[in-house]
Design a protein around this motif. Structure first.
Motif, PDB file in Angstrom:
ATOM      1  N   ALA A  29      14.467   5.909  -5.302  1.00  0.00           N
ATOM      2  CA  ALA A  29      13.615   5.901  -4.108  1.00  0.00           C
ATOM      3  C   ALA A  29      14.342   6.564  -2.937  1.00  0.00           C
ATOM      4  N   ARG A  30      15.607   6.218  -2.777  1.00  0.00           N
ATOM      5  CA  ARG A  30      16.402   6.780  -1.690  1.00  0.00           C
ATOM      6  C   ARG A  30      16.528   8.293  -1.786  1.00  0.00           C
ATOM      7  N   SER A  31      16.577   8.811  -3.019  1.00  0.00           N
ATOM      8  CA  SER A  31      16.724  10.259  -3.213  1.00  0.00           C
ATOM      9  C   SER A  31      15.529  11.038  -2.683  1.00  0.00           C
ATOM     10  N   ARG A  50       0.850  -1.173   0.000  1.00  0.00           N
ATOM     11  CA  ARG A  50       0.000   0.000   0.000  1.00  0.00           C
ATOM     12  C   ARG A  50       0.898   1.239   0.000  1.00  0.00           C
ATOM     13  N   ALA A  51       0.275   2.415  -0.079  1.00  0.00           N
ATOM     14  CA  ALA A  51       1.044   3.659  -0.115  1.00  0.00           C
ATOM     15  C   ALA A  51       0.760   4.528   1.102  1.00  0.00           C
ATOM     16  N   GLY A  52       0.700   3.881   2.274  1.00  0.00           N
ATOM     17  CA  GLY A  52       0.553   4.641   3.506  1.00  0.00           C
ATOM     18  C   GLY A  52       1.778   5.501   3.770  1.00  0.00           C
ATOM     19  N   ALA A  53       1.601   6.505   4.597  1.00  0.00           N
ATOM     20  CA  ALA A  53       2.680   7.468   4.825  1.00  0.00           C
ATOM     21  C   ALA A  53       3.927   6.808   5.413  1.00  0.00           C
ATOM     22  N   SER A  54       3.750   5.920   6.391  1.00  0.00           N
ATOM     23  CA  SER A  54       4.921   5.277   6.993  1.00  0.00           C
ATOM     24  C   SER A  54       5.611   4.348   6.007  1.00  0.00           C
ATOM     25  N   THR A  55       4.843   3.671   5.171  1.00  0.00           N
ATOM     26  CA  THR A  55       5.446   2.799   4.158  1.00  0.00           C
ATOM     27  C   THR A  55       6.313   3.612   3.202  1.00  0.00           C
ATOM     28  N   ILE A  56       5.782   4.729   2.719  1.00  0.00           N
ATOM     29  CA  ILE A  56       6.546   5.577   1.805  1.00  0.00           C
ATOM     30  C   ILE A  56       7.799   6.104   2.497  1.00  0.00           C
ATOM     31  N   ALA A  57       7.662   6.530   3.749  1.00  0.00           N
ATOM     32  CA  ALA A  57       8.819   7.059   4.480  1.00  0.00           C
ATOM     33  C   ALA A  57       9.896   5.996   4.644  1.00  0.00           C
ATOM     34  N   GLU A  58       9.493   4.762   4.915  1.00  0.00           N
ATOM     35  CA  GLU A  58      10.482   3.704   5.120  1.00  0.00           C
ATOM     36  C   GLU A  58      11.126   3.288   3.791  1.00  0.00           C
ATOM     37  N   LEU A  59      10.341   3.239   2.724  1.00  0.00           N
ATOM     38  CA  LEU A  59      10.908   2.913   1.410  1.00  0.00           C
ATOM     39  C   LEU A  59      11.947   3.946   0.994  1.00  0.00           C
ATOM     40  N   THR A  60      11.650   5.219   1.213  1.00  0.00           N
ATOM     41  CA  THR A  60      12.568   6.270   0.780  1.00  0.00           C
ATOM     42  C   THR A  60      13.751   6.409   1.736  1.00  0.00           C
ATOM     43  N   ALA A  61      13.549   6.070   3.006  1.00  0.00           N
ATOM     44  CA  ALA A  61      14.675   6.080   3.944  1.00  0.00           C
ATOM     45  C   ALA A  61      15.662   4.969   3.605  1.00  0.00           C
TER      46      ALA A  61
END
Length: 385
Positions: free
Chosen positions: A346-348, A270-281
């Motif tokens: 993603a990291r960027s 899913r694209a929840g906020a925490s998921t996106i934050a962890e993927l990009t971190a």
């Protein structure tokens, strides 16, 4: 120790889902590291959230959702009023320097009590769309912290007190930035992590096993899957993977999510906020399926930055079929160089200093706690809409 570094008390107020609790826990850890004392206000789910708030003082306050017509609104208002009274009692003894809300209705009584007691306040918005409770209090708080730019539903008149800090993640996830993307050889194991967030996602359970089964046999034999599923789905999903001869580890909750991210070559989520934050971190490429019923379609908006950067592919749930998943998997998975490039993109998008920047903002709210009024509290001036 300077004046700005003196130990203080802070109250963090958050709804009980992972999207609210994870950034609150990250801020709590950072404030505690700086020598401050933190208390959490949430609902029954939040204070029992596994692995996040050990050693932190926690409080459950009544809070209703403003749904269900006039009767539901009246019931919610009574709950909010009781929660506000309880929060004011907490503040008399805990004496917070500031109260920080992370969204969700359980955060509202704590913020209303802070307004009544003239305690400095801030809210943090994890999503790319300002949530309902944060919109409700946005004009009254002293600062608004956002996770993306722009943030939709944020009134232009509030920009002067708005600060882009990002969405804090756990230190164990942030530490993955120092680790390289896992080596992916052309004939080596290809590790897939499937997660629907703290609530799970039945659509992923329904589609992913069959989609992976449609991959070319040489690719399918390389797969190793970890799949987080709802408890009502898990037996059926396990049977599907077994039928397709795909090695898969199933769980209803992944307490070791940082380690799961560390070895994952691709995440389907899913694209929840925490998921996106962890993927990009962490810098992990993903196939994202936003929850179509999310308030204000915020998950679709959450996915935009990482998708536009090339770190993820977003598929609308209505288009998320086994055939479409297999097609996107092949585009990503059959070219190790392209997949590693997507990981870098993603990291960027990550904001690794989010917890520190948010803690700086919270400390800047410092002001002497006003003498708390005695006697009967005044009626709150917030309009529910």
């Amino acid at each position: 120790m300077t004046v700005n570094q003196r130990p203080r008390h802070f109250v963090l107020a958050a709804g009980g889902t992972g999207g609210h609790m994870v950034p609150a826990a990250a801020l709590a850890a950072e404030l505690t590291r700086r020598g401050h004392r933190v208390a959490l206000v949430s609902d029954e789910r939040g204070v029992r959230f596994p692995g996040l708030f050990e050693g932190i003082q926690t409080h459950v306050l009544p809070a209703g959702r403003f749904t269900g017509g006039p009767l539901g609104w009246a019931k919610a208002t009574r709950s909010m009023w009781r929660g506000r009274m309880m929060a004011r009692e907490l503040y008399r003894t805990f004496k917070p320097a500031a109260v920080i809300g992370f969204g969700g209705y359980p955060a509202l009584p704590a913020l209303l009590a802070a307004f009544a007691n003239r305690i400095p306040t801030a809210v943090h918005e994890q999503n790319a769309v300002l949530g309902r409770v944060n919109r409700l209090v946005a004009r009254r708080v002293d600062a608004i912290a956002t996770s993306s730019e722009p943030t939709e539903r944020l009134a232009s008149g509030l920009l002067a007190k708005t600060h882009l800090v990002g969405n804090p993640v756990r230190e164990a996830v942030l530490a993955l930035r120092a680790r390289p993307y896992p080596l992916l050889e052309e004939d080596g194991i290809f590790r897939v992590l499937v997660t629907g967030g703290s609530q799970g996602a039945s659509i992923l359970s329904q589609v992913v096993p069959d989609g992976l089964a449609m991959l070319p046999v040489t690719f399918r034999r390389r797969l190793q899957v970890t799949h987080q599923a709802r408890i009502e789905d898990i037996d059926a999903v396990r049977a599907q993977y077994a039928e397709h001869h795909i090695p898969a580890e199933l769980a209803t909750y992944l307490p070791d999510m940082p380690e799961q991210l560390a070895w994952a070559h691709l995440v389907i989520a899913r694209a929840g906020a925490s998921t996106i934050a962890e993927l990009t971190a962490a810098g992990r490429p993903a196939i994202l399926v936003p929850l179509p019923g999310a308030t204000d379609d915020h998950q679709t908006v959450n996915a935009r930055e990482i998708t536009r950067a090339g770190g993820a592919r977003t598929i609308r749930q209505g288009d998320f079929t086994a055939v479409e998943l297999a097609k996107q998997m092949q585009k990503l998975g059959l070219d190790p160089a392209a997949l590693q490039n997507a990981a870098g993109r993603a990291r960027s998008c990550g904001r690794p200093n989010a917890a520190s920047d948010l803690a700086d903002l919270v400390e800047s709210l410092d002001a002497p706690v006003s003498r708390l009024p005695v006697g009967r509290p005044s009626k709150p001036k917030v309009q529910f809409a």
